[in-house]
Enzyme design. Structure first.
Site, short mmCIF file in Angstrom:
data_model
loop_
_atom_site.label_atom_id
_atom_site.label_comp_id
_atom_site.label_asym_id
_atom_site.label_seq_id
_atom_site.Cartn_x
_atom_site.Cartn_y
_atom_site.Cartn_z
CB SER A 170 2.77 -8.02 1.17
OG SER A 170 1.77 -7.89 2.16
CB THR A 184 -0.92 -0.04 1.24
OG1 THR A 184 -1.85 -1.10 1.05
CG2 THR A 184 -1.68 1.25 1.43
CG ASP A 190 -2.46 -7.53 3.81
OD1 ASP A 190 -2.81 -6.74 4.70
OD2 ASP A 190 -3.08 -7.66 2.73
#
Ligand code: ASP
Length: 325
Positions: free
Chosen positions: A52, A11, A85
């Site tokens: 990820s 992100t 993540d």
């Protein structure tokens, strides 16, 4: 002083324009906050893009090996920009690959919860904080670190605990091991003892979550012909009685059965576990226990040696700091 930034997507690199989503490279992200680390030379390599959650363990190992190579080249610290993540997993893989060595230059993972085009993005502050930590000698000789929202966590403890808040990571039931505020880095824990790295990972380690009423046959099937497996069980490694049989049989057939739990428990060995035929993950989450089991099996040939490697990488904490109630 030279800090190497390794950008891997996530992100933190996502930017929405009129034409749609784009992914910014690491150099663009670093240059935006360059005024916050004057005097530090920052090199940047892009090694991956995208979410990820798409990364495989091999991808995580490639990131870890890139970090290892940069340290061998003599940089003073490494910052890895990563999706949140799976950040804790790549950070832990990197910890397994590097081990902990007195004086080893800092390695710091960071990312962001908000996209780059958000009106109040958290990425720039996190990058500046991570560079401040990576360039601070107090961070040398420690485990691989994860730094977001001003908190510094150790790779073996940290977990993403909130999928939307900027304060998304915890070391619960412990506090973070340090903080960074306006570039001032403080650690509240001593450095851990040195711990040797692992060189090879075995790929074939399944992870099963036990649930109420789980069929013993499902466990037997999942463990059949495996060198190792991780089961996420309950509380202080409590296993439903109907599952004792297949676990015992798998252990007797040579499988390294590792039990982890969702709540924190540092249990690693015990009479009950010996009788059952299993070892505990020593405070690692089930996901990290799987990675440590892959490392343990990949770098050894006997189960006893694998258990020793697994438990060398158990969660580091001072048991004197934990009182039982
Ligand atoms: N989906 C994103 C990722 O892990 C979440 C983030 O980076 O914050 O790549």
């Amino acid at each position: 002083m030279t800090i190497a930034v390794v950008a891997t997507g996530g992100t933190i690199s996502s930017h929405l324009t009129d034409a749609g989503w784009t992914s910014l490279d690491g150099r663009t992200l670093v240059d935006e906050v360059a005024d916050r680390f004057a005097g530090i030379e920052v090199t940047v390599t892009d090694v991956a893009t995208g979410p990820s959650s798409n990364l495989t363990v091999d991808d995580m190992l490639a990131i870890a090996h890139r970090v290892r190579d940069l340290l061998a080249e003599g940089v003073d610290g490494v910052v890895v920009l990563h999706g949140t993540d799976t950040m804790e997993l790549t950070a832990f893989v990197t910890q397994l690959v590097l081990g902990t060595e007195a004086g080893r230059a800092p390695v710091v993972f960071t990312g962001s919860m908000r996209v780059h085009s958000h009106p109040r993005p958290d990425g720039p502050r996190n990058i500046a904080d991570a560079v401040a930590v990576a360039s601070n000698r107090a961070a040398a000789g420690r485990q691989v670190l994860v730094c977001l929202e001003g908190a510094i966590h150790a790779a073996d403890r940290v977990q993403k605990c909130d999928a939307t808040s900027v304060d998304a990571f915890t070391s619960s039931p412990f506090a973070p091991i340090g903080s960074v505020v306006d570039g001032i880095v403080t650690f509240t824990e001593e450095r851990p003892s040195p711990c040797a790295p692992v060189l090879m990972f075995a790929p074939d380690v399944p992870l099963l979550t036990c649930y109420p009423g789980m069929a013993p046959a499902d466990v037997a099937t999942a463990l059949a012909d495996r060198r190792g497996a991780v089961l996420e069980v309950f509380g202080d490694l409590n296993v439903p009685v109907p599952l004792w049989g297949p676990i015992h049989e798998a252990w007797n057939a040579g499988c390294l059965v590792v039990l982890a739990s969702r709540p924190f428990t540092h249990t690693a060995r015990g009479e009950g576990l010996d009788l059952l035929g299993a070892v505990g993950a020593g405070g690692l989450t089930a996901q990290k226990a799987r990675l440590a089991t892959m490392a343990a099996l990949g770098s050894t040939t006997s189960r006893d040696d694998a258990v020793a490697v697994l438990h060398r990488h158990r969660q580091v904490f001072d048991s004197h700091d934990r009182s039982s109630t």
